[in-house]
Write a protein that holds these residues in place. Sequence first.
Motif, PDB file in Angstrom:
ATOM      1  N   MET A  21       0.815  -1.207   0.000  1.00 37.79           N
ATOM      2  CA  MET A  21       0.000   0.000   0.000  1.00 37.79           C
ATOM      3  C   MET A  21       0.858   1.272   0.000  1.00 37.79           C
ATOM      4  SD  MET A  21      -3.175  -0.587  -0.452  1.00 37.79           S
ATOM      5  CE  MET A  21      -4.025   0.893   0.143  1.00 37.79           C
ATOM      6  N   PRO A  22       1.937   1.360   0.791  1.00 32.66           N
ATOM      7  CA  PRO A  22       2.792   2.550   0.670  1.00 32.66           C
ATOM      8  C   PRO A  22       3.354   2.732  -0.737  1.00 32.66           C
ATOM      9  CG  PRO A  22       3.260   1.401   2.708  1.00 32.66           C
ATOM     10  CD  PRO A  22       2.342   0.513   1.938  1.00 32.66           C
ATOM     11  N   PHE A  23       3.728   1.635  -1.369  1.00 35.35           N
ATOM     12  CA  PHE A  23       4.226   1.712  -2.743  1.00 35.35           C
ATOM     13  C   PHE A  23       3.148   2.260  -3.675  1.00 35.35           C
ATOM     14  CE2 PHE A  23       4.004  -0.651  -6.810  1.00 35.35           C
ATOM     15  CZ  PHE A  23       5.087  -0.094  -7.459  1.00 35.35           C
ATOM     16  N   LEU A  24       1.938   1.736  -3.587  1.00 31.19           N
ATOM     17  CA  LEU A  24       0.864   2.192  -4.471  1.00 31.19           C
ATOM     18  C   LEU A  24       0.515   3.651  -4.212  1.00 31.19           C
ATOM     19  CD1 LEU A  24      -1.446  -0.955  -4.472  1.00 31.19           C
ATOM     20  CD2 LEU A  24      -0.008  -0.130  -6.338  1.00 31.19           C
ATOM     21  N   ARG A  25       0.557   4.071  -2.956  1.00 30.86           N
ATOM     22  CA  ARG A  25       0.318   5.490  -2.656  1.00 30.86           C
ATOM     23  C   ARG A  25       1.404   6.358  -3.273  1.00 30.86           C
ATOM     24  NH1 ARG A  25      -0.560   3.353   2.854  1.00 30.86           N
ATOM     25  NH2 ARG A  25      -2.802   2.988   3.124  1.00 30.86           N
ATOM     26  N   ASN A  26       2.614   5.856  -3.271  1.00 29.52           N
ATOM     27  CA  ASN A  26       3.715   6.598  -3.870  1.00 29.52           C
ATOM     28  C   ASN A  26       3.536   6.722  -5.381  1.00 29.52           C
ATOM     29  OD1 ASN A  26       6.115   8.002  -3.315  1.00 29.52           O
ATOM     30  ND2 ASN A  26       7.371   6.303  -4.019  1.00 29.52           N
ATOM     31  N   VAL A  27       3.150   5.633  -6.024  1.00 33.42           N
ATOM     32  CA  VAL A  27       2.947   5.635  -7.473  1.00 33.42           C
ATOM     33  C   VAL A  27       1.851   6.616  -7.871  1.00 33.42           C
ATOM     34  CG1 VAL A  27       2.208   4.239  -9.440  1.00 33.42           C
ATOM     35  CG2 VAL A  27       3.774   3.266  -7.759  1.00 33.42           C
ATOM     36  N   THR A  28       0.799   6.685  -7.073  1.00 31.82           N
ATOM     37  CA  THR A  28      -0.396   7.463  -7.453  1.00 31.82           C
ATOM     38  C   THR A  28      -0.490   8.799  -6.737  1.00 31.82           C
ATOM     39  OG1 THR A  28      -1.729   6.323  -5.763  1.00 31.82           O
ATOM     40  CG2 THR A  28      -1.663   5.344  -7.963  1.00 31.82           C
ATOM     41  N   ARG A  29       0.557   9.216  -6.071  1.00 31.69           N
ATOM     42  CA  ARG A  29       0.521  10.479  -5.312  1.00 31.69           C
ATOM     43  C   ARG A  29       0.095  11.640  -6.203  1.00 31.69           C
ATOM     44  NH1 ARG A  29       5.331  10.360  -3.310  1.00 31.69           N
ATOM     45  NH2 ARG A  29       4.708   9.448  -1.327  1.00 31.69           N
ATOM     46  N   GLY A  30      -0.835  12.450  -5.681  1.00 27.47           N
ATOM     47  CA  GLY A  30      -1.298  13.618  -6.406  1.00 27.47           C
ATOM     48  C   GLY A  30      -2.401  13.354  -7.401  1.00 27.47           C
ATOM     49  N   ARG A  31      -2.855  12.124  -7.508  1.00 25.17           N
ATOM     50  CA  ARG A  31      -3.884  11.791  -8.497  1.00 25.17           C
ATOM     51  C   ARG A  31      -5.264  11.604  -7.889  1.00 25.17           C
ATOM     52  NH1 ARG A  31      -1.422   6.874 -11.814  1.00 25.17           N
ATOM     53  NH2 ARG A  31      -3.461   7.030 -12.811  1.00 25.17           N
ATOM     54  N   GLY A  32      -5.387  11.747  -6.578  1.00 19.17           N
ATOM     55  CA  GLY A  32      -6.689  11.635  -5.949  1.00 19.17           C
ATOM     56  C   GLY A  32      -7.300  10.254  -6.019  1.00 19.17           C
ATOM     57  N   ILE A  33      -6.478   9.220  -5.955  1.00 20.54           N
ATOM     58  CA  ILE A  33      -6.975   7.848  -6.062  1.00 20.54           C
ATOM     59  C   ILE A  33      -7.566   7.421  -4.715  1.00 20.54           C
ATOM     60  CG2 ILE A  33      -6.387   5.482  -6.670  1.00 20.54           C
ATOM     61  CD1 ILE A  33      -5.951   7.553  -8.893  1.00 20.54           C
ATOM     62  N   PRO A  34      -8.814   6.948  -4.693  1.00 23.89           N
ATOM     63  CA  PRO A  34      -9.399   6.499  -3.423  1.00 23.89           C
ATOM     64  C   PRO A  34      -8.706   5.247  -2.885  1.00 23.89           C
ATOM     65  CG  PRO A  34     -10.868   6.016  -5.276  1.00 23.89           C
ATOM     66  CD  PRO A  34      -9.755   6.856  -5.826  1.00 23.89           C
ATOM     67  N   GLU A  35      -8.670   5.141  -1.577  1.00 28.48           N
ATOM     68  CA  GLU A  35      -7.992   4.019  -0.924  1.00 28.48           C
ATOM     69  C   GLU A  35      -8.602   2.683  -1.332  1.00 28.48           C
ATOM     70  OE1 GLU A  35      -5.393   3.603   1.828  1.00 28.48           O
ATOM     71  OE2 GLU A  35      -4.790   5.251   0.539  1.00 28.48           O
ATOM     72  N   GLU A  36      -9.915   2.661  -1.562  1.00 29.17           N
ATOM     73  CA  GLU A  36     -10.548   1.388  -1.919  1.00 29.17           C
ATOM     74  C   GLU A  36     -10.064   0.882  -3.275  1.00 29.17           C
ATOM     75  OE1 GLU A  36     -13.732   4.674  -2.434  1.00 29.17           O
ATOM     76  OE2 GLU A  36     -12.131   4.132  -1.027  1.00 29.17           O
ATOM     77  N   ARG A  37      -9.759   1.811  -4.189  1.00 30.58           N
ATOM     78  CA  ARG A  37      -9.241   1.386  -5.487  1.00 30.58           C
ATOM     79  C   ARG A  37      -7.815   0.868  -5.337  1.00 30.58           C
ATOM     80  NH1 ARG A  37      -8.983  -1.525  -9.633  1.00 30.58           N
ATOM     81  NH2 ARG A  37      -7.990  -0.642 -11.476  1.00 30.58           N
ATOM     82  N   LEU A  38      -7.020   1.528  -4.509  1.00 25.84           N
ATOM     83  CA  LEU A  38      -5.667   1.040  -4.265  1.00 25.84           C
ATOM     84  C   LEU A  38      -5.694  -0.349  -3.637  1.00 25.84           C
ATOM     85  CD1 LEU A  38      -3.775   4.189  -2.927  1.00 25.84           C
ATOM     86  CD2 LEU A  38      -3.953   3.339  -5.265  1.00 25.84           C
ATOM     87  N   ALA A  39      -6.677  -0.570  -2.749  1.00 19.21           N
ATOM     88  CA  ALA A  39      -6.796  -1.877  -2.107  1.00 19.21           C
ATOM     89  C   ALA A  39      -7.100  -2.967  -3.134  1.00 19.21           C
ATOM     90  CB  ALA A  39      -7.875  -1.836  -1.035  1.00 19.21           C
ATOM     91  N   GLU A  40      -7.883  -2.622  -4.158  1.00 18.13           N
ATOM     92  CA  GLU A  40      -8.178  -3.600  -5.213  1.00 18.13           C
ATOM     93  C   GLU A  40      -6.903  -3.962  -5.981  1.00 18.13           C
ATOM     94  OE1 GLU A  40     -11.183  -2.104  -7.799  1.00 18.13           O
ATOM     95  OE2 GLU A  40     -12.615  -1.728  -6.180  1.00 18.13           O
ATOM     96  N   VAL A  41      -6.120  -2.933  -6.327  1.00 16.38           N
ATOM     97  CA  VAL A  41      -4.879  -3.184  -7.055  1.00 16.38           C
ATOM     98  C   VAL A  41      -3.900  -3.956  -6.180  1.00 16.38           C
ATOM     99  CG1 VAL A  41      -2.924  -2.096  -8.218  1.00 16.38           C
ATOM    100  CG2 VAL A  41      -5.226  -1.129  -8.471  1.00 16.38           C
ATOM    101  N   ALA A  42      -3.901  -3.659  -4.888  1.00 18.45           N
ATOM    102  CA  ALA A  42      -2.991  -4.342  -3.967  1.00 18.45           C
ATOM    103  C   ALA A  42      -3.179  -5.852  -3.986  1.00 18.45           C
ATOM    104  CB  ALA A  42      -3.179  -3.804  -2.550  1.00 18.45           C
ATOM    105  N   GLU A  43      -4.409  -6.298  -4.249  1.00 10.56           N
ATOM    106  CA  GLU A  43      -4.668  -7.739  -4.275  1.00 10.56           C
ATOM    107  C   GLU A  43      -3.834  -8.447  -5.334  1.00 10.56           C
ATOM    108  OE1 GLU A  43      -6.342  -9.553  -2.131  1.00 10.56           O
ATOM    109  OE2 GLU A  43      -6.667  -7.712  -0.972  1.00 10.56           O
ATOM    110  N   HIS A  44      -3.503  -7.743  -6.421  1.00  7.35           N
ATOM    111  CA  HIS A  44      -2.647  -8.351  -7.446  1.00  7.35           C
ATOM    112  C   HIS A  44      -1.280  -8.683  -6.858  1.00  7.35           C
ATOM    113  CE1 HIS A  44      -5.073  -5.912 -10.688  1.00  7.35           C
ATOM    114  NE2 HIS A  44      -5.820  -6.769 -10.023  1.00  7.35           N
ATOM    115  N   TYR A  45      -0.767  -7.775  -6.023  1.00  9.26           N
ATOM    116  CA  TYR A  45       0.532  -8.003  -5.384  1.00  9.26           C
ATOM    117  C   TYR A  45       0.432  -9.088  -4.311  1.00  9.26           C
ATOM    118  CZ  TYR A  45       2.181  -3.794  -7.737  1.00  9.26           C
ATOM    119  OH  TYR A  45       2.549  -2.865  -8.689  1.00  9.26           O
ATOM    120  N   TYR A  46      -0.643  -9.059  -3.538  1.00 10.19           N
ATOM    121  CA  TYR A  46      -0.806 -10.067  -2.486  1.00 10.19           C
ATOM    122  C   TYR A  46      -0.917 -11.468  -3.077  1.00 10.19           C
ATOM    123  CZ  TYR A  46      -1.814  -6.009   0.479  1.00 10.19           C
ATOM    124  OH  TYR A  46      -1.742  -4.816   1.145  1.00 10.19           O
ATOM    125  N   HIS A  47      -1.434 -11.553  -4.301  1.00 16.14           N
ATOM    126  CA  HIS A  47      -1.527 -12.845  -4.979  1.00 16.14           C
ATOM    127  C   HIS A  47      -0.141 -13.492  -5.109  1.00 16.14           C
ATOM    128  CE1 HIS A  47      -3.214 -15.784  -7.850  1.00 16.14           C
ATOM    129  NE2 HIS A  47      -2.103 -15.616  -8.547  1.00 16.14           N
TER     130      HIS A  47
END
Length: 342
Positions: A21-47
């Motif tokens: 999640m810190p990595f994804l926040r870093n990638v998307t900083r300044g883009r107003g991405i909601p946390e729930e969307r980041l959590a969805e993408v995070a599942e790809h990494y958790y896989h």
Amino acid sequence: MVYDAFVLLSFGGPEHPDEVMPFLRNVTRGRGIPEERLAEVAEHYYHFGGVSPINQQCRDLLAAVRVDFAANGIGLPTYWGNRNWQPMLADTVAQMRDDGITSALGFATSAYGGYSSCRQYWEDIAQAREKVGPGAPAITKLRQFHDHPGFVRPHADAVRAALATLDPGRRATTRLVFTAHSIPVSMAATAGPDGGRYEAQLQETAALVHAAAAPELPWDLVWQSRSGPPQVPWLEPDVNDHLGVLAGKGVTDVVVSPVGFVSDHLEVIWDLDNEARDTAARLGLGYARAATPGTDPRFVAMVTELVRERTAGVAPQRLGTLPVWDECPAACCPAPQRRGTP
């Protein structure tokens, strides 16, 4: 110009579940991405256990480059810095300064023109040097290499190897599908000094790989890993949609070749080895995914050759005809507007 170091420039990725999640926040900083969307993408990494393979792939490439440098009499010390995760480029630049480095050559893990694939690395370098301050070494990015034999030929061999795993009795209804990371249409239109270079270079690479690997088969260039809000047009078709179209036209088997990538990082192994493979299975298509160059000796040797172009005046090796450039012109590949979801 005299250079006294080499630095590998890459994207970066998490190597522990707590880093995702810190990595994804870093990638998307300044883009107003909601946390729930980041959590969805995070599942790809958790896989994959919360680990992106890209950092280890960079370590492996850098180790191979060191060996090839030594074999070719190149005595440059080597460094590695990322855009989005440790080792961050600014930290690397600080280490280089402390080591007495004054001018380095940078190799980015992207073969093509465009904002994210080329110009943003120049921005990364400028921001890192500004953060480090006085004494920060100059870094000159090596040229784009979309048509270099050391990039094209490993892709072509990988296509042949993937094709060999499919039913030869269905060769007449087999198709090659080349993929690359989609980008906004507006960004694609401004990629390169005269616009459109990202897509044009990819078309040239795909054509070169096709000609070397399986010229008897039809092929397409399609897109993957799209992000951003649905109202913003991105390059299409998506690989999954395209597989559906092919199945409807009587295609029975596909070889999917990610020519837009240099290694099998997460966007390859998730988007193609999971999502696209599942799509093909649902459609009843035979499916084989071709490998990326990774640490193929020819790709490693290409890095050495790009360095020797700058340090020893070696003539560039190129298979295509489209222009490539060392440094982006002022109006080339402007940054996209940051809005929407990944």
